[in-house]
Scaffold this motif. Structure first.
Motif, PDB file in Angstrom:
ATOM      1  N   THR A 178      -2.521  -5.778   4.221  1.00 55.49           N
ATOM      2  CA  THR A 178      -1.459  -4.824   3.933  1.00 55.49           C
ATOM      3  C   THR A 178      -0.895  -4.330   5.247  1.00 55.49           C
ATOM      4  O   THR A 178      -1.388  -4.677   6.322  1.00 55.49           O
ATOM      5  CB  THR A 178      -1.976  -3.643   3.079  1.00 55.49           C
ATOM      6  OG1 THR A 178      -0.857  -2.914   2.561  1.00 55.49           O
ATOM      7  CG2 THR A 178      -2.866  -2.710   3.873  1.00 55.49           C
ATOM      8  N   ALA A 209      -2.936   5.648   1.326  1.00 53.00           N
ATOM      9  CA  ALA A 209      -2.641   4.225   1.529  1.00 53.00           C
ATOM     10  C   ALA A 209      -3.930   3.404   1.615  1.00 53.00           C
ATOM     11  O   ALA A 209      -4.010   2.312   1.039  1.00 53.00           O
ATOM     12  CB  ALA A 209      -1.804   4.035   2.789  1.00 53.00           C
ATOM     13  N   THR A 210      -4.936   3.895   2.324  1.00 52.80           N
ATOM     14  CA  THR A 210      -6.185   3.141   2.425  1.00 52.80           C
ATOM     15  C   THR A 210      -6.916   3.120   1.082  1.00 52.80           C
ATOM     16  O   THR A 210      -7.524   2.105   0.731  1.00 52.80           O
ATOM     17  CB  THR A 210      -7.108   3.683   3.529  1.00 52.80           C
ATOM     18  OG1 THR A 210      -7.372   5.066   3.298  1.00 52.80           O
ATOM     19  CG2 THR A 210      -6.481   3.497   4.902  1.00 52.80           C
ATOM     20  N   ARG A 229      -5.502   3.094  -1.797  1.00 51.85           N
ATOM     21  CA  ARG A 229      -4.770   2.106  -2.599  1.00 51.85           C
ATOM     22  C   ARG A 229      -5.181   0.689  -2.194  1.00 51.85           C
ATOM     23  O   ARG A 229      -5.441  -0.157  -3.047  1.00 51.85           O
ATOM     24  CB  ARG A 229      -3.274   2.328  -2.389  1.00 51.85           C
ATOM     25  CG  ARG A 229      -2.390   1.555  -3.299  1.00 51.85           C
ATOM     26  CD  ARG A 229      -0.945   1.938  -3.013  1.00 51.85           C
ATOM     27  NE  ARG A 229      -0.113   1.625  -4.144  1.00 51.85           N
ATOM     28  CZ  ARG A 229       1.156   1.909  -4.201  1.00 51.85           C
ATOM     29  NH1 ARG A 229       1.752   2.540  -3.210  1.00 51.85           N
ATOM     30  NH2 ARG A 229       1.866   1.579  -5.245  1.00 51.85           N
ATOM     31  N   PHE A 230      -5.239   0.438  -0.888  1.00 49.01           N
ATOM     32  CA  PHE A 230      -5.655  -0.879  -0.397  1.00 49.01           C
ATOM     33  C   PHE A 230      -7.085  -1.181  -0.841  1.00 49.01           C
ATOM     34  O   PHE A 230      -7.385  -2.298  -1.276  1.00 49.01           O
ATOM     35  CB  PHE A 230      -5.519  -0.935   1.121  1.00 49.01           C
ATOM     36  CG  PHE A 230      -5.782  -2.287   1.725  1.00 49.01           C
ATOM     37  CD1 PHE A 230      -5.299  -3.459   1.145  1.00 49.01           C
ATOM     38  CD2 PHE A 230      -6.505  -2.395   2.898  1.00 49.01           C
ATOM     39  CE1 PHE A 230      -5.528  -4.704   1.716  1.00 49.01           C
ATOM     40  CE2 PHE A 230      -6.738  -3.635   3.479  1.00 49.01           C
ATOM     41  CZ  PHE A 230      -6.257  -4.779   2.885  1.00 49.01           C
ATOM     42  N   SER A 264       0.815  -1.216   0.000  1.00 48.97           N
ATOM     43  CA  SER A 264       0.000   0.000   0.000  1.00 48.97           C
ATOM     44  C   SER A 264       0.847   1.265   0.000  1.00 48.97           C
ATOM     45  O   SER A 264       0.337   2.352   0.245  1.00 48.97           O
ATOM     46  CB  SER A 264      -0.956   0.005   1.194  1.00 48.97           C
ATOM     47  OG  SER A 264      -0.226   0.014   2.404  1.00 48.97           O
ATOM     48  N   GLU A 298       0.798  -2.822  -7.519  1.00 49.95           N
ATOM     49  CA  GLU A 298      -0.318  -2.607  -8.437  1.00 49.95           C
ATOM     50  C   GLU A 298      -0.029  -3.152  -9.832  1.00 49.95           C
ATOM     51  O   GLU A 298      -0.937  -3.618 -10.511  1.00 49.95           O
ATOM     52  CB  GLU A 298      -0.672  -1.122  -8.488  1.00 49.95           C
ATOM     53  CG  GLU A 298      -1.314  -0.658  -7.186  1.00 49.95           C
ATOM     54  CD  GLU A 298      -1.653   0.811  -7.175  1.00 49.95           C
ATOM     55  OE1 GLU A 298      -2.849   1.131  -7.074  1.00 49.95           O
ATOM     56  OE2 GLU A 298      -0.715   1.628  -7.264  1.00 49.95           O
ATOM     57  N   TYR A 321      -7.139  -2.460  -4.358  1.00 51.84           N
ATOM     58  CA  TYR A 321      -6.766  -3.877  -4.413  1.00 51.84           C
ATOM     59  C   TYR A 321      -7.974  -4.760  -4.071  1.00 51.84           C
ATOM     60  O   TYR A 321      -8.255  -5.747  -4.743  1.00 51.84           O
ATOM     61  CB  TYR A 321      -5.653  -4.188  -3.414  1.00 51.84           C
ATOM     62  CG  TYR A 321      -4.265  -3.744  -3.771  1.00 51.84           C
ATOM     63  CD1 TYR A 321      -3.572  -4.304  -4.846  1.00 51.84           C
ATOM     64  CD2 TYR A 321      -3.595  -2.801  -3.003  1.00 51.84           C
ATOM     65  CE1 TYR A 321      -2.276  -3.937  -5.145  1.00 51.84           C
ATOM     66  CE2 TYR A 321      -2.296  -2.431  -3.293  1.00 51.84           C
ATOM     67  CZ  TYR A 321      -1.639  -2.997  -4.362  1.00 51.84           C
ATOM     68  OH  TYR A 321      -0.351  -2.638  -4.651  1.00 51.84           O
TER      69      TYR A 321
END
Length: 142
Positions: free
Chosen positions: A91, A104-105, A107-108, A59, A68, A111
């Motif tokens: 993550t 970061a969240t 991005r997670f 992340s 990614e 996913y």
């Protein structure tokens, strides 16, 4: 493996860091392994019979975890295999990410959304980062 003998029903998740060649032996001990790169994914998908595993994604710390660029290929490989898919995805949000937790969240979450769309099965979502999680109790991860 005394812990396994003392708590035979316990589920043990080994966080990222194991070498791909260790995965068959770890899985034979009923340890849930982590897929964190292409080699570990190939090792897990080659297990017979299939065994539970988790996926670790990056992340933003640029450490262990699928990034990614390789994520979609990993999901397609899982979907096309005879494996049922991951038990969960996790993550790690590091202390250095406290100011960038929204990035970061997000991005997670991307996913997770891609995995739900491509795998069409339930799985656990986890974030490891005590300080960040305490600072942000609204985060929706298991």
């Amino acid at each position: 493996m005394a812990r396994c003998e003392a708590f035979p029903a316990a589920e043990i998740l080994l966080f990222a860091g194991n070498a791909a060649e260790e995965i068959p032996a770890l899985s034979d001990m009923d340890i849930i392994v982590t897929v964190h790169d292409r080699r570990s994914l190939q090792a897990v998908l080659g297990l017979d019979p299939p065994r539970p595993f988790f996926l670790k994604v990056d992340s933003g710390l640029s450490r262990y975890g699928l990034d990614e660029a390789e994520w979609r290929n990993a999901l397609v490989a899982i979907r096309e295999s005879r494996h049922l898919g991951p038990s969960g995805i996790y993550t790690h949000f590091g202390q250095g990410q406290r100011d960038a937790v929204l990035h970061a969240t997000a991005r997670f979450d991307r996913y997770i959304e891609q995995a739900r769309a491509l795998l069409a099965r339930p799985f656990v979502t986890m974030a490891s980062a005590s300080r960040t999680l305490l600072d942000h109790p609204e985060l929706p991860y298991d």
